[in-house]
Design an enzyme around this catalytic site. Structure first.
Site, short mmCIF file in Angstrom:
data_model
loop_
_atom_site.label_atom_id
_atom_site.label_comp_id
_atom_site.label_asym_id
_atom_site.label_seq_id
_atom_site.Cartn_x
_atom_site.Cartn_y
_atom_site.Cartn_z
N LYS A 1 44.59 86.63 31.31
CA LYS A 1 45.72 85.94 31.61
C LYS A 1 46.27 85.99 32.86
O LYS A 1 46.44 87.15 33.59
CB LYS A 1 46.73 86.25 30.25
CG LYS A 1 47.50 85.07 30.04
CD LYS A 1 46.83 84.28 28.94
CE LYS A 1 47.82 82.92 28.75
NZ LYS A 1 47.22 82.23 27.56
N GLY B 1 53.74 69.86 13.12
CA GLY B 1 53.39 69.68 14.64
C GLY B 1 52.47 68.54 14.65
O GLY B 1 51.26 68.90 14.86
N GLY C 1 51.13 66.88 17.12
CA GLY C 1 50.74 66.96 18.65
C GLY C 1 49.36 66.74 18.71
O GLY C 1 48.41 66.43 17.87
N VAL D 1 46.87 69.09 18.62
CA VAL D 1 46.09 69.92 17.54
C VAL D 1 46.11 69.12 16.19
O VAL D 1 45.44 68.90 15.52
CB VAL D 1 46.42 71.42 17.50
CG1 VAL D 1 45.80 72.08 16.31
CG2 VAL D 1 46.16 72.05 18.80
N GLY D 2 47.58 68.81 15.81
CA GLY D 2 47.84 68.37 14.32
C GLY D 2 47.11 66.99 14.34
O GLY D 2 46.61 66.72 13.31
P1 NAD Z 1 51.64 69.31 21.64
O1 NAD Z 1 52.81 69.54 22.43
O2 NAD Z 1 50.67 68.32 21.88
O3 NAD Z 1 52.00 69.31 20.05
C1 NAD Z 1 53.00 69.92 19.41
C2 NAD Z 1 53.84 69.31 18.40
O4 NAD Z 1 54.74 70.12 17.58
C3 NAD Z 1 54.47 68.04 18.83
O5 NAD Z 1 54.40 66.97 18.15
C4 NAD Z 1 55.98 68.77 18.90
O6 NAD Z 1 56.90 67.40 18.43
C5 NAD Z 1 55.85 69.39 17.31
N1 NAD Z 1 56.81 70.58 17.06
C6 NAD Z 1 57.42 71.40 18.13
N2 NAD Z 1 58.20 72.15 17.52
C7 NAD Z 1 58.13 71.87 16.20
C8 NAD Z 1 58.84 72.28 14.93
N3 NAD Z 1 59.72 73.29 15.06
N4 NAD Z 1 58.59 71.45 13.66
C9 NAD Z 1 57.82 70.69 13.76
N5 NAD Z 1 57.18 70.05 14.76
C10 NAD Z 1 57.23 70.73 16.08
O7 NAD Z 1 50.74 70.91 21.45
P2 NAD Z 1 49.45 71.19 20.74
O8 NAD Z 1 48.36 71.29 22.10
O9 NAD Z 1 49.04 70.29 19.78
O10 NAD Z 1 49.60 72.63 20.58
C11 NAD Z 1 50.10 73.19 19.07
C12 NAD Z 1 50.01 74.64 19.18
O11 NAD Z 1 48.69 75.12 19.12
C13 NAD Z 1 50.64 75.43 20.22
O12 NAD Z 1 51.08 76.82 19.66
C14 NAD Z 1 49.38 75.77 20.96
O13 NAD Z 1 49.55 77.24 21.83
C15 NAD Z 1 48.45 75.95 19.94
N6 NAD Z 1 46.80 75.83 20.37
C16 NAD Z 1 46.61 74.67 20.95
C17 NAD Z 1 45.17 74.42 21.45
C18 NAD Z 1 44.78 73.12 22.00
O14 NAD Z 1 43.71 72.96 22.15
N7 NAD Z 1 45.48 72.11 22.62
C19 NAD Z 1 44.28 75.40 21.10
C20 NAD Z 1 44.88 76.48 20.47
C21 NAD Z 1 45.86 76.84 19.95
#
Ligand code: NAD
Length: 369
Positions: A77, A177, A179, A181-182
């Protein structure tokens, strides 16, 4: 022990590098934890408030994640101490200066992280010839666009739901969430017959026991809207999703959202950890006591780093899905088997699996006991 060695254990860190170039305004730390399996992949974060210890702990998490995923890569990192909201031209200059400073640190392959993105990786690659998470025009595989992590979560869901006594076809899913991933997790799970009954973002939650329209929700998010803008369904507070009436809960937002104050309210029989460390350790223990299976983050959400590895080794977007299905499928099964055989928590089984792989790789290096 010398101050600089205070994190050292049998696995690493192999190197903690402090970079200080006042003329360029550059201050950074690179923690290369372990490189026994191969050069270390890990994010380069731009932030003002990360300690050396946190940087090392994030590097160790990458060592385990990459080892658990069966990748020929160790973990690392980096942190550039700066405000990620600085003017774009200054940011590019600083990231290019960082890249040149790590040129000879060949065992570290940077990837995007908080405060950096695919353009930043392109600048680094331009300077020193290595980085992952690149834009498509310079050979990158757009992992959030193709849904690499969500696809992997759906693969884990298929295997873990059977172990939790559920059929994925017809299973009711709640996603916290909505976003990158979701959304993709919901989409790929729906392709396997699951029904999205609850989704949330920072502005609120929406629930419907008959199923939410995933594509309509994605269209709302694509234009900056909220899941709560969907007509129909029932609106709720964002945190209500944790207690939603569902079979599978996917926390895909932030760390520590499942904790001792809300764990008793969880109705799901399976928790798929999309976000990193979405549950506190005591809450994970309580989930197990309640008979709720929880698939650890670095097993279930490794799709992104698997895609980064495929990109680094010159593979295509199509081969990404094959690799993810193969690796996450095998690892989820292995963790479930270890958990049952050893009577341990899923996270303990996952760490054992990862640590054993790191140690096997270390035993093949020239210098070891
Ligand atoms: P993103 O920013 O695209 O989406 C995050 C979503 O969570 C947003 O829609 C936001 O509005 C929502 N959110 C934030 N706080 C919230 C809460 N308290 N209650 C409800 N919703 C809430 O991020 P992402 O890329 O989807 O990543 C999400 C998580 O997964 C992070 O912890 C990230 O570290 C982890 N992650 C991501 C990846 C990837 O490939 N993008 C891989 C491994 C882990």
């Amino acid at each position: 022990m010398e101050e600089g060695f205070r994190f050292a254990d049998a696995i690493g860190p192999a190197k903690m590098v402090y970079i200080h170039q006042p003329a360029a305004g550059l201050r950074a730390i690179v923690a290369i934890d372990n490189i026994a399996a191969g050069p270390a992949i890990g994010g380069t974060r731009m932030a003002l408030d990360v300690t050396a210890e946190e940087c090392f702990r994030l590097a160790r998490a990458m060592t385990f994640k990459n080892a658990a995923a069966g990748l020929p890569h160790g973990g690392a990192k980096a942190v550039i101490f700066a405000d990620p909201a600085m003017p774009a031209a200054d940011k590019e200059r600083l990231i290019r200066a960082f890249a040149r400073a790590i040129c000879d640190l060949a065992e570290y392959i940077p990837g995007p992280d908080m405060g950096t993105d695919e353009s930043a990786m392109a600048w680094i690659k331009d300077e020193i010839g290595r980085a992952v998470g690149l834009p498509a025009v310079v050979g990158g595989i757009p992992l959030d666009q193709i849904g690499a992590t969500g696809f992997g979560l759906a693969v884990a869901a298929e295997i873990a739901s059977a172990a939790a006594g559920l059929a994925l076809k017809g299973a009711r899913v709640a996603v916290q969430g909505f976003g990158a991933v979701g959304q993709h997790t919901a989409r790929f799970m729906a392709e396997r017959g699951a029904i999205l009954v609850a989704a949330s973002d920072t502005r609120g939650a929406i629930t419907d026991p008959d199923g939410l329209d995933i594509e309509k929700l994605r269209a709302l998010k694509a234009v900056g809207g909220s899941v709560t803008d969907l007509g129909g369904g029932r609106k709720a507070a964002p945190e209500d999703v944790v207690a939603a009436d569902c079979d599978i809960l996917v926390p895909a937002a932030r760390p520590d959202v499942i904790h001792m104050a809300n764990v008793e309210a969880i109705k799901a029989r399976l928790v798929l950890q999309g976000a990193n460390i979405p549950a506190t350790l005591d809450a994970e223990r309580r989930l197990a006591e309640k008979g709720i299976l929880s698939v650890p983050d670095f097993i279930a959400n490794a799709g992104g780093v698997i895609a980064a590895s495929v990109e680094y080794h010159g593979g295509s977007a199509r081969s990404v899905f094959e690799e993810i299905a193969d690796k996450i499928g095998r690892n989820t099964r292995a963790v479930l088997e270890r958990m049952r055989a050893g009577g341990v928590l899923p996270r303990e089984a996952a760490v054992e699996l990862a640590r054993a792989r790191v140690e096997r790789a270390m035993a093949l290096r020239r210098f070891h006991d």
